[in-house]
Design an enzyme around this catalytic site. Sequence first.
Site, PDB file in Angstrom:
ATOM      1  N   ASP A   1      61.964  53.748  24.787  1.00  0.00           N
ATOM      2  CA  ASP A   1      62.909  53.815  25.905  1.00  0.00           C
ATOM      3  C   ASP A   1      62.132  54.176  27.158  1.00  0.00           C
ATOM      4  O   ASP A   1      61.192  54.974  27.119  1.00  0.00           O
ATOM      5  CB  ASP A   1      64.046  54.806  25.634  1.00  0.00           C
ATOM      6  CG  ASP A   1      63.585  56.221  25.405  1.00  0.00           C
ATOM      7  OD1 ASP A   1      63.593  57.009  26.371  1.00  0.00           O
ATOM      8  OD2 ASP A   1      63.233  56.558  24.261  1.00  0.00           O
TER       9      ASP A   1
ATOM     10  N   GLU B   1      72.250  65.533  28.353  1.00  0.00           N
ATOM     11  CA  GLU B   1      71.246  66.509  27.929  1.00  0.00           C
ATOM     12  C   GLU B   1      71.504  67.925  28.414  1.00  0.00           C
ATOM     13  O   GLU B   1      70.992  68.872  27.840  1.00  0.00           O
ATOM     14  CB  GLU B   1      69.863  66.077  28.428  1.00  0.00           C
ATOM     15  CG  GLU B   1      69.433  64.703  27.963  1.00  0.00           C
ATOM     16  CD  GLU B   1      68.079  64.308  28.523  1.00  0.00           C
ATOM     17  OE1 GLU B   1      67.313  65.216  28.921  1.00  0.00           O
ATOM     18  OE2 GLU B   1      67.783  63.101  28.559  1.00  0.00           O
TER      19      GLU B   1
END
Length: 262
Positions: A66, A158
Amino acid sequence: MARKAKKNNRIERVLWLLVLIVLGGVSLFLSIRYLLQQEQEKKASEARYTAFGITMPSGYDIHGIDVSSHQRSIAWPEVKAMEVDGTRMGFAFIKASEGLNDADKKFKTNFESAKAAGMICGAYHFFLATKSGKDQAANFIRQAGLQKGDLPPVVDIEQLYGVKPELMRTRLKEWLQAVEAHYGIKPIIYTYADFYNRNLGKKFNDYPLWVAHYLEPEKPRVGREWTFWQHSETGRVNGIITAVDCNVFNGDSTAFRQLLLQ
């Protein structure tokens, strides 16, 4: 009248001089940016590694990376071609958007170039718990443009940023529902194992999970089924100058194909 005309002429000359200076500055800036871009692309195309630089978890057939603009220029054909002990990178999740209005400046180039190189691609949104989930979903939809054969949309959550967990969950649910309504498929949630266990849990178990958990030899430690595992953030892949996140898919090629947008 003559004196006034001379004054006007002087003003006009000064204005033209200023225009020329500005145009020259813009031209110089664009030239420098172009040269820097060319240099980055050259460095990326020449980036070579004898191995991935990390221990790859065994028992997984489908590997990927990613990326975002933090990786700068990427030579995607080199990424696709790299093979070490039978392991190749076959898919890429690429950052598309963040928050309400931000778009990753490398998204379009990365997405188009990665697909052209033969990578299976997906797009992700970096979620800000301080902002409206619906408005963030609209931003992602504007930027991503996912199509048949692409990986499902991803939301990267996150941090709480000081927001209470319940409010974060409400806003995240808004994002997930809006994006699912648009694409007709459940989005994937990306987060760290600890964050999921503490702040999401059973209320989001219906969504596919892409979990980040490093320094684990075999699988992530999370109390539910998972679809992707980000096992390292320090991988080395041909065509990429910087370190890069490495991932595996939890399944075989048939399950992987079934996951893609239809």
